[in-house]
Write a protein that holds these residues in place. Structure first.
Motif, PDB file in Angstrom:
ATOM      1  N   THR A 178       3.695  12.781 -21.520  1.00 38.66           N
ATOM      2  CA  THR A 178       2.264  12.948 -21.297  1.00 38.66           C
ATOM      3  C   THR A 178       1.474  11.880 -22.040  1.00 38.66           C
ATOM      4  O   THR A 178       0.524  11.294 -21.494  1.00 38.66           O
ATOM      5  CB  THR A 178       1.807  14.344 -21.756  1.00 38.66           C
ATOM      6  OG1 THR A 178       2.561  15.345 -21.070  1.00 38.66           O
ATOM      7  CG2 THR A 178       0.333  14.555 -21.456  1.00 38.66           C
ATOM      8  N   CYS A 179       1.855  11.591 -23.271  1.00 37.13           N
ATOM      9  CA  CYS A 179       1.162  10.565 -24.053  1.00 37.13           C
ATOM     10  C   CYS A 179       1.323   9.188 -23.414  1.00 37.13           C
ATOM     11  O   CYS A 179       0.349   8.432 -23.290  1.00 37.13           O
ATOM     12  CB  CYS A 179       1.696  10.540 -25.484  1.00 37.13           C
ATOM     13  SG  CYS A 179       1.221  11.964 -26.496  1.00 37.13           S
ATOM     14  N   VAL A 180       2.540   8.855 -23.001  1.00 39.17           N
ATOM     15  CA  VAL A 180       2.774   7.542 -22.397  1.00 39.17           C
ATOM     16  C   VAL A 180       2.023   7.404 -21.081  1.00 39.17           C
ATOM     17  O   VAL A 180       1.366   6.393 -20.818  1.00 39.17           O
ATOM     18  CB  VAL A 180       4.282   7.307 -22.201  1.00 39.17           C
ATOM     19  CG1 VAL A 180       4.534   6.042 -21.384  1.00 39.17           C
ATOM     20  CG2 VAL A 180       4.984   7.191 -23.550  1.00 39.17           C
ATOM     21  N   GLY A 181       2.110   8.433 -20.240  1.00 36.52           N
ATOM     22  CA  GLY A 181       1.455   8.362 -18.937  1.00 36.52           C
ATOM     23  C   GLY A 181      -0.063   8.329 -19.047  1.00 36.52           C
ATOM     24  O   GLY A 181      -0.728   7.484 -18.436  1.00 36.52           O
ATOM     25  N   LEU A 182      -0.635   9.227 -19.844  1.00 33.47           N
ATOM     26  CA  LEU A 182      -2.085   9.290 -19.981  1.00 33.47           C
ATOM     27  C   LEU A 182      -2.636   8.042 -20.666  1.00 33.47           C
ATOM     28  O   LEU A 182      -3.698   7.534 -20.298  1.00 33.47           O
ATOM     29  CB  LEU A 182      -2.473  10.539 -20.771  1.00 33.47           C
ATOM     30  CG  LEU A 182      -3.963  10.856 -20.885  1.00 33.47           C
ATOM     31  CD1 LEU A 182      -4.579  11.034 -19.493  1.00 33.47           C
ATOM     32  CD2 LEU A 182      -4.178  12.117 -21.719  1.00 33.47           C
ATOM     33  N   SER A 183      -1.917   7.531 -21.659  1.00 31.09           N
ATOM     34  CA  SER A 183      -2.390   6.333 -22.353  1.00 31.09           C
ATOM     35  C   SER A 183      -2.321   5.099 -21.457  1.00 31.09           C
ATOM     36  O   SER A 183      -3.181   4.212 -21.541  1.00 31.09           O
ATOM     37  CB  SER A 183      -1.573   6.103 -23.630  1.00 31.09           C
ATOM     38  OG  SER A 183      -0.210   5.848 -23.331  1.00 31.09           O
ATOM     39  N   SER A 184      -1.315   5.039 -20.584  1.00 33.97           N
ATOM     40  CA  SER A 184      -1.225   3.909 -19.653  1.00 33.97           C
ATOM     41  C   SER A 184      -2.422   3.900 -18.702  1.00 33.97           C
ATOM     42  O   SER A 184      -2.975   2.837 -18.395  1.00 33.97           O
ATOM     43  CB  SER A 184       0.083   3.984 -18.865  1.00 33.97           C
ATOM     44  OG  SER A 184       1.206   3.873 -19.728  1.00 33.97           O
ATOM     45  N   LEU A 185      -2.835   5.068 -18.248  1.00 32.20           N
ATOM     46  CA  LEU A 185      -4.030   5.151 -17.413  1.00 32.20           C
ATOM     47  C   LEU A 185      -5.287   4.813 -18.215  1.00 32.20           C
ATOM     48  O   LEU A 185      -6.216   4.179 -17.699  1.00 32.20           O
ATOM     49  CB  LEU A 185      -4.151   6.550 -16.819  1.00 32.20           C
ATOM     50  CG  LEU A 185      -3.067   6.963 -15.812  1.00 32.20           C
ATOM     51  CD1 LEU A 185      -3.260   8.417 -15.411  1.00 32.20           C
ATOM     52  CD2 LEU A 185      -3.099   6.075 -14.584  1.00 32.20           C
ATOM     53  N   SER A 186      -5.307   5.208 -19.477  1.00 29.71           N
ATOM     54  CA  SER A 186      -6.481   4.965 -20.319  1.00 29.71           C
ATOM     55  C   SER A 186      -6.717   3.487 -20.567  1.00 29.71           C
ATOM     56  O   SER A 186      -7.852   3.072 -20.850  1.00 29.71           O
ATOM     57  CB  SER A 186      -6.327   5.698 -21.659  1.00 29.71           C
ATOM     58  OG  SER A 186      -6.186   7.090 -21.478  1.00 29.71           O
ATOM     59  N   LEU A 187      -5.663   2.671 -20.484  1.00 27.46           N
ATOM     60  CA  LEU A 187      -5.817   1.233 -20.720  1.00 27.46           C
ATOM     61  C   LEU A 187      -6.786   0.601 -19.728  1.00 27.46           C
ATOM     62  O   LEU A 187      -7.451  -0.388 -20.047  1.00 27.46           O
ATOM     63  CB  LEU A 187      -4.455   0.539 -20.649  1.00 27.46           C
ATOM     64  CG  LEU A 187      -4.427  -0.937 -21.045  1.00 27.46           C
ATOM     65  CD1 LEU A 187      -4.835  -1.112 -22.501  1.00 27.46           C
ATOM     66  CD2 LEU A 187      -3.044  -1.530 -20.804  1.00 27.46           C
ATOM     67  N   LEU A 188      -6.878   1.152 -18.531  1.00 22.77           N
ATOM     68  CA  LEU A 188      -7.829   0.644 -17.553  1.00 22.77           C
ATOM     69  C   LEU A 188      -9.258   0.737 -18.074  1.00 22.77           C
ATOM     70  O   LEU A 188     -10.116  -0.084 -17.718  1.00 22.77           O
ATOM     71  CB  LEU A 188      -7.704   1.425 -16.243  1.00 22.77           C
ATOM     72  CG  LEU A 188      -6.412   1.253 -15.455  1.00 22.77           C
ATOM     73  CD1 LEU A 188      -6.347   2.269 -14.329  1.00 22.77           C
ATOM     74  CD2 LEU A 188      -6.294  -0.164 -14.920  1.00 22.77           C
ATOM     75  N   ILE A 189      -9.520   1.718 -18.923  1.00 22.21           N
ATOM     76  CA  ILE A 189     -10.862   1.913 -19.481  1.00 22.21           C
ATOM     77  C   ILE A 189     -11.052   1.114 -20.767  1.00 22.21           C
ATOM     78  O   ILE A 189     -12.100   0.499 -20.991  1.00 22.21           O
ATOM     79  CB  ILE A 189     -11.120   3.405 -19.742  1.00 22.21           C
ATOM     80  CG1 ILE A 189     -10.994   4.199 -18.439  1.00 22.21           C
ATOM     81  CG2 ILE A 189     -12.479   3.632 -20.388  1.00 22.21           C
ATOM     82  CD1 ILE A 189     -11.068   5.697 -18.627  1.00 22.21           C
ATOM     83  N   THR A 190     -10.027   1.089 -21.624  1.00 16.86           N
ATOM     84  CA  THR A 190     -10.192   0.470 -22.936  1.00 16.86           C
ATOM     85  C   THR A 190     -10.145  -1.056 -22.887  1.00 16.86           C
ATOM     86  O   THR A 190     -10.785  -1.717 -23.716  1.00 16.86           O
ATOM     87  CB  THR A 190      -9.119   0.980 -23.903  1.00 16.86           C
ATOM     88  OG1 THR A 190      -7.808   0.694 -23.373  1.00 16.86           O
ATOM     89  CG2 THR A 190      -9.250   2.480 -24.107  1.00 16.86           C
ATOM     90  N   LEU A 191      -9.415  -1.649 -21.946  1.00 16.30           N
ATOM     91  CA  LEU A 191      -9.331  -3.109 -21.873  1.00 16.30           C
ATOM     92  C   LEU A 191     -10.709  -3.763 -21.766  1.00 16.30           C
ATOM     93  O   LEU A 191     -11.021  -4.675 -22.545  1.00 16.30           O
ATOM     94  CB  LEU A 191      -8.448  -3.528 -20.693  1.00 16.30           C
ATOM     95  CG  LEU A 191      -7.009  -3.933 -20.989  1.00 16.30           C
ATOM     96  CD1 LEU A 191      -6.285  -4.307 -19.712  1.00 16.30           C
ATOM     97  CD2 LEU A 191      -6.943  -5.061 -21.993  1.00 16.30           C
TER      98      LEU A 191
END
Length: 328
Positions: A306-319
């Motif tokens: 869950t952490c890996v998957g959700l954080s990978s999606l979050s990179l679209l916002i944080t970049l």
């Protein structure tokens, strides 16, 4: 500065395709087992376990040797691993403080998975292409990303991370304890750390071109298999119960730590592309190494995925946020 949509597609379309393949494969295996009534086969569960252990003991060491052949050891790059270790310690401290605020209902395996997700970032498999594809950075800054990963995240993941995982959340022991004295031996015997040392030695040897190309190809094959493993584990998730904890780990890893590092580098007079590169590396998603460690040491696999998957999606916002705040 706004990140163009075509760059996001080039970064995430291949990643999403392989993860989706893993999810589809896991679903297909589960459906086949359900159609065979009375069958005790649990291939959809055994496959990710076997793949994870194979990557840890064989695939990842080969990957390290393959990538080490492309590292440029020239230049003043010592700051990158120092920042990496500081970021990992900040992540561990943040997770420790949060779990102290909410001490109940944490299993030993979940505590370790939460800490690893908060401190270990995917600075290789995602960090490399992010640096290479951004026009502000590219090849001139690639060495910083390599040193951050090779001398920081890599030994942190499979050295310190493996120690924390193998102890299943027992916590640090005082320096005088027998367990503490065994830690250097545990790090030295770790297959990825051994491979890192071997890679440094092989850089002094003129290997045949076909061999270096083969090792580099294997390294990227391991990247794909790690993504496939992630997809297999995501497919097995059946409950959103881990989302609140995963969101906190991701906030520590991808928001709190990059802000602290970025402000710290600015205070030290370090700016421009170097600062952006280091901030981006500290803000990478939770590492795929968390999945390998979870499989190898029987941690909280669902929380790790869950952490890996959700954080990978979050990179679209944080970049775009880090580009806007720290771009040269």
């Amino acid at each position: 500065m706004v990140l163009p949509p075509d760059m996001l597609l080039r970064l995430y379309l291949p990643i999403g395709a392989v993860i989706g393949t893993g999810m589809g494969l896991g679903w297909l295996l589960m459906r086949l087992e359900q159609s065979q009534r009375g069958s005790s086969s649990k291939l959809h569960q055994r496959l990710p376990q076997t793949l994870g252990k194979g990557l840890f003991w064989i695939g990842l060491p080969l990957s390290v040797v393959g990538f080490m052949g492309r590292i440029d050891l020239t230049g003043h790059l010592y700051l990158a691993p120092l920042v990496a270790w500081m970021a990992m310690l900040l992540g561990w401290l943040g997770s420790y403080l949060w779990m102290g605020i909410q001490p109940r209902a944490w299993s030993r395996a979940s505590r370790v998975s939460f800490s690893l997700a908060s401190m270990l970032g995917n600075t290789g498999f995602i960090g490399y292409p992010v640096v290479l594809l951004l026009p502000q950075l590219g090849l001139p800054l690639f060495g910083w990303a390599l040193f951050y990963d090779a001398l920081g995240t890599l030994p942190g993941s499979y050295g310190l991370g493996a120690i924390l995982a193998s102890r299943q959340g027992d916590g640090f022991q005082p320096p005088g304890s027998q367990s503490w004295r065994q830690w250097p031996g545990q790090i030295g015997r770790n297959p990825v750390i051994v491979a890192f040392g071997l890679g440094l030695v092989l850089k002094q040897v003129m290997l045949p071109t076909w061999l270096t190309s083969l090792l580099y190809g294997i390294a990227w094959l391991v990247v794909g298999l790690s993504l496939l493993l992630m997809g297999l584990r995501i497919q097995q998730l059946t409950t959103p119960d881990h989302l609140p904890r995963a969101a906190v780990a991701i906030a520590i890893k991808m928001l709190l730590i990059p802000v602290i590092v970025g402000l710290g580098l600015t205070a030290l007079g370090i700016g421009g592309p170097i600062r952006l590169t280091l901030v981006l590396q500290t803000g990478m998603p939770s590492a795929f190494a968390n999945l390998i460690l979870a499989e190898t040491y029987n941690l909280d696999r669902d929380l790790s995925v869950t952490c890996v998957g959700l954080s990978s999606l979050s990179l679209l916002i944080t970049l775009p946020v880090w580009l806007w705040l720290f771009a040269p």
